[in-house]
Design a protein around this motif. Structure first.
Motif, PDB file in Angstrom:
ATOM      1  N   CYS A 160       7.791   6.782 -11.409  1.00  0.00           N
ATOM      2  CA  CYS A 160       6.241   6.437 -11.156  1.00  0.00           C
ATOM      3  C   CYS A 160       6.380   5.265  -9.996  1.00  0.00           C
ATOM      4  O   CYS A 160       7.151   4.553 -10.312  1.00  0.00           O
ATOM      5  CB  CYS A 160       5.796   5.761 -12.354  1.00  0.00           C
ATOM      6  SG  CYS A 160       5.230   7.026 -13.450  1.00  0.00           S
ATOM      7  N   ILE A 161       5.224   5.308  -9.479  1.00  0.00           N
ATOM      8  CA  ILE A 161       5.099   4.225  -8.305  1.00  0.00           C
ATOM      9  C   ILE A 161       4.622   2.866  -9.221  1.00  0.00           C
ATOM     10  O   ILE A 161       4.786   1.668  -8.838  1.00  0.00           O
ATOM     11  CB  ILE A 161       4.378   4.658  -7.241  1.00  0.00           C
ATOM     12  CG1 ILE A 161       4.601   3.776  -5.794  1.00  0.00           C
ATOM     13  CG2 ILE A 161       2.813   4.753  -7.648  1.00  0.00           C
ATOM     14  CD1 ILE A 161       5.694   3.962  -5.305  1.00  0.00           C
ATOM     15  N   SER A 162       3.921   3.181 -10.338  1.00  0.00           N
ATOM     16  CA  SER A 162       3.631   1.995 -10.981  1.00  0.00           C
ATOM     17  C   SER A 162       4.576   1.648 -11.941  1.00  0.00           C
ATOM     18  O   SER A 162       5.779   2.246 -11.985  1.00  0.00           O
ATOM     19  CB  SER A 162       2.165   2.576 -11.983  1.00  0.00           C
ATOM     20  OG  SER A 162       2.750   3.359 -12.945  1.00  0.00           O
ATOM     21  N   GLY A 205       5.362   3.894 -15.798  1.00  0.00           N
ATOM     22  CA  GLY A 205       4.339   4.805 -16.284  1.00  0.00           C
ATOM     23  C   GLY A 205       3.040   4.008 -16.908  1.00  0.00           C
ATOM     24  O   GLY A 205       2.236   4.729 -17.308  1.00  0.00           O
ATOM     25  N   CYS A 229       0.074   3.212 -16.186  1.00  0.00           N
ATOM     26  CA  CYS A 229      -0.639   3.403 -14.881  1.00  0.00           C
ATOM     27  C   CYS A 229      -1.861   3.757 -15.438  1.00  0.00           C
ATOM     28  O   CYS A 229      -2.240   4.722 -16.386  1.00  0.00           O
ATOM     29  CB  CYS A 229       0.102   4.502 -14.351  1.00  0.00           C
ATOM     30  SG  CYS A 229      -0.832   4.973 -12.834  1.00  0.00           S
ATOM     31  N   LEU A 284      -4.151   5.161 -12.961  1.00  0.00           N
ATOM     32  CA  LEU A 284      -4.702   5.725 -11.729  1.00  0.00           C
ATOM     33  C   LEU A 284      -5.260   7.186 -12.177  1.00  0.00           C
ATOM     34  O   LEU A 284      -6.307   7.457 -11.965  1.00  0.00           O
ATOM     35  CB  LEU A 284      -3.751   5.991 -10.762  1.00  0.00           C
ATOM     36  CG  LEU A 284      -3.964   6.549  -9.312  1.00  0.00           C
ATOM     37  CD1 LEU A 284      -4.888   5.444  -8.531  1.00  0.00           C
ATOM     38  CD2 LEU A 284      -2.538   6.520  -8.596  1.00  0.00           C
ATOM     39  N   SER A 285      -4.349   7.929 -13.023  1.00  0.00           N
ATOM     40  CA  SER A 285      -4.788   9.331 -13.301  1.00  0.00           C
ATOM     41  C   SER A 285      -6.062   9.388 -14.159  1.00  0.00           C
ATOM     42  O   SER A 285      -7.130   9.867 -14.015  1.00  0.00           O
ATOM     43  CB  SER A 285      -3.677   9.904 -13.811  1.00  0.00           C
ATOM     44  OG  SER A 285      -4.161  11.127 -14.373  1.00  0.00           O
ATOM     45  N   ALA A 334      -2.562   8.710 -18.298  1.00  0.00           N
ATOM     46  CA  ALA A 334      -1.082   9.016 -18.732  1.00  0.00           C
ATOM     47  C   ALA A 334      -0.267   8.268 -19.677  1.00  0.00           C
ATOM     48  O   ALA A 334       0.715   8.719 -20.199  1.00  0.00           O
ATOM     49  CB  ALA A 334      -0.549   8.238 -17.343  1.00  0.00           C
ATOM     50  N   CYS A 385      -0.930  12.681 -17.751  1.00  0.00           N
ATOM     51  CA  CYS A 385      -1.059  12.098 -16.503  1.00  0.00           C
ATOM     52  C   CYS A 385      -1.253  13.390 -15.290  1.00  0.00           C
ATOM     53  O   CYS A 385      -0.730  14.466 -15.262  1.00  0.00           O
ATOM     54  CB  CYS A 385       0.304  11.511 -16.018  1.00  0.00           C
ATOM     55  SG  CYS A 385       0.215  11.060 -14.248  1.00  0.00           S
ATOM     56  N   HIS A 431      -0.406  12.922 -12.203  1.00  0.00           N
ATOM     57  CA  HIS A 431       0.187  12.692 -10.866  1.00  0.00           C
ATOM     58  C   HIS A 431      -0.603  12.214  -9.733  1.00  0.00           C
ATOM     59  O   HIS A 431      -0.142  12.512  -8.567  1.00  0.00           O
ATOM     60  CB  HIS A 431       1.328  13.627 -10.507  1.00  0.00           C
ATOM     61  CG  HIS A 431       2.171  14.111 -11.974  1.00  0.00           C
ATOM     62  ND1 HIS A 431       3.213  13.189 -12.359  1.00  0.00           N
ATOM     63  CD2 HIS A 431       1.850  15.029 -12.590  1.00  0.00           C
ATOM     64  CE1 HIS A 431       3.715  13.811 -13.375  1.00  0.00           C
ATOM     65  NE2 HIS A 431       3.236  14.986 -13.537  1.00  0.00           N
ATOM     66  N   SER A 432      -1.587  11.554  -9.915  1.00  0.00           N
ATOM     67  CA  SER A 432      -2.431  11.093  -8.992  1.00  0.00           C
ATOM     68  C   SER A 432      -1.942  10.383  -7.778  1.00  0.00           C
ATOM     69  O   SER A 432      -2.339  10.315  -6.606  1.00  0.00           O
ATOM     70  CB  SER A 432      -3.860  10.327  -9.185  1.00  0.00           C
ATOM     71  OG  SER A 432      -4.290  11.015 -10.678  1.00  0.00           O
ATOM     72  N   CYS A 433      -0.624   9.822  -8.165  1.00  0.00           N
ATOM     73  CA  CYS A 433      -0.021   8.987  -7.037  1.00  0.00           C
ATOM     74  C   CYS A 433       0.505   9.889  -6.064  1.00  0.00           C
ATOM     75  O   CYS A 433       1.036   9.449  -5.047  1.00  0.00           O
ATOM     76  CB  CYS A 433       1.031   8.036  -7.628  1.00  0.00           C
ATOM     77  SG  CYS A 433       2.082   9.046  -8.710  1.00  0.00           S
TER      78      CYS A 433
HETATM   79  S1  SF4 Z   1      -0.360   8.634 -11.600  1.00  0.00           S
HETATM   80 FE1  SF4 Z   1       1.163   9.424 -13.317  1.00  0.00          FE
HETATM   81  S2  SF4 Z   1       3.249   9.808 -12.296  1.00  0.00           S
HETATM   82 FE2  SF4 Z   1       1.749   8.525 -10.679  1.00  0.00          FE
HETATM   83  S3  SF4 Z   1       2.293   6.348 -11.225  1.00  0.00           S
HETATM   84 FE3  SF4 Z   1       0.555   6.792 -12.420  1.00  0.00          FE
HETATM   85  S4  SF4 Z   1       1.551   7.564 -14.291  1.00  0.00           S
HETATM   86 FE4  SF4 Z   1       3.208   7.639 -12.882  1.00  0.00          FE
END
Ligand code: SF4
Length: 400
Positions: free
Chosen positions: A168-170, A173, A175, A177-178, A186, A191, A193-195
């Protein structure tokens, strides 16, 4: 020094079989609820019972991921599920949430492993979870080799680390973003995988104009992480005293599970045979399965990752074509269950559970009725082909 456990993902029953047959010491899976892979195949209760029996018949271990962050409405269902897992005989449950941990202790005799989702990044946190009853801590991926060794020195619990797979870039996990972009959370296993998506810049008075955030000709993937691969540092990892080496990828293919497990099985064994050096055949196999460019993540760094960002999408250097279900030594033929389209004249290789990988050309083919055919286009079609060498059942055929 004790040989560490090689722990592999089991996204469904077939992947569980592949992991064990190709050399994993233990597998982890998610049930239909409460594991952080809500869109994977996951296991029904009946399948969990079957999976436990199958794994234990190999003398190996099976762990259930119950690593959601639970809400009040989940508690009654969770209690019932945990009691079921205890009765089913799984060897441990992976939890992140303190409420779930309390339920496991109150209702079951299950061993508790703290999921990486709990973000354990220091020895005090590891020790606290140990004091609360956890027998193992899966450390956060954002740790250096030196930090892992220090935690091992200062905390009696078993330690598990990720050695291979997506990142994960966060922060491991944790996170939003999703959930923010799609409503799929997530932290509840959903999730999107919006990243990994392609993003543009939009100026507020021109909402229909999408300005590229340039990185290459395909666009920008500003939050896309490379995949972890710690193969070259296995000897160092083993010296740090960790108990379990984990491969990520419950959503990945049978081919991924078999190939990656086989490489790390051989590498761990080589460390203990005293002849560990990264072999070209291992690197070639890790290139065949779906992956983004590899990175060592935070492992070697001083708290900063070593170039984990990439604009590349996942790629693989070969396609998975079928599984060897039977071999007839008298006629030197293999019965293949088809997974990808293949035809006469195609060059293929066979990844074997134990033996070396060999390649050959498909010279002829017969269907299940013994009739000559030129191609196997149908899903899970069973065909027979001549093979150049004896081939093990459960070998995987791929194109080359
Ligand atoms: S969107 Fe999902 S895969 Fe991407 S950093 Fe966030 S938790 Fe991880």
């Amino acid at each position: 020094m004790t040989k560490p456990e090689l722990l592999a993902p089991a996204g469904n029953f077939e992947k569980l079989q592949a992991a064990l047959i190709y050399g994993a010491d233990a597998v982890y899976f998610g049930g239909k609820n409460f594991s952080l892979r809500a869109y994977g195949d996951n296991f029904t209760r009946e399948e969990i019972l079957q999976a436990v029996d199958y794994t234990h018949a190999f003398g190996k271990k099976i762990y259930a991921a119950v690593n959601v962050f639970a809400h009040n409405a989940d508690i009654d269902t969770l209690a019932d599920y945990l009691t079921f897992l205890d009765g089913a005989g799984v060897d441990a449950v992976l939890v992140s949430d303190l409420g779930v941990l309390a339920l496991v202790k109150e209702l079951t005799n299950l061993k508790i492993h703290i999921s990486t989702q709990a973000n354990v990044t220091n020895w005090r946190a590891a020790k606290l979870f140990s004091d609360l009853g956890a027998s193992r801590i899966v450390l956060a991926r954002e740790l250096t080799c030196a930090e892992i060794a220090d935690i091992k020195r200062l905390c009696a619990a078993e330690l598990e680390i990720f050695i291979h797979g997506a990142m994960c870039i966060s922060y491991s996990g944790r996170c939003w973003l999703s959930k923010f972009l799609t409503g799929r959370d997530a932290n509840q296993g959903a999730c999107t995988h919006s990243c990994r998506w392609k993003y543009h810049l939009v100026e507020e008075t021109r909402p229909s104009e999408f300005f590229p955030v340039g990185e290459d000709e395909r666009g920008s993937y500003v939050m896309n992480s490379k995949d972890l691969c710690l193969l070259p540092y296995l000897d160092k990892i083993i010296q740090s005293g960790v108990t379990s080496l984990k491969i990520e990828g419950r959503m990945k293919s049978v081919n991924y599970v078999a190939g990656v497990v086989k490489v790390y099985r051989a590498a761990i064994d080589a460390c203990f045979d005293g002849d560990f050096a990264v072999r070209d055949e291992w690197l070639a196999e890790l290139d065949k399965v779906a992956h983004r460019p590899y990175t060592t993540g935070f492992f070697l760094s001083d708290g900063k990752p070593t170039e984990i960002h990439t604009a590349a999408k996942p790629s693989r250097s070969s396609d998975f074509l079928g599984i060897v279900r039977a071999f007839d030594g008298a006629t030197m033929t293999a019965t293949i269950e088809q997974r990808g389209k293949f035809e006469i004249g195609e060059r293929v290789d066979f990844l074997q559970p134990k033996g070396r990988t060999f390649s050959q050309t498909i010279a002829s083919m017969r269907d299940a009725d013994g009739l000559k055919i030129s191609a196997a286009p149908h899903a899970q079609q069973v065909v027979t082909i001549p093979v150049d060498e004896p081939v093990e059942v459960w070998s995987l055929m791929r194109d080359v």
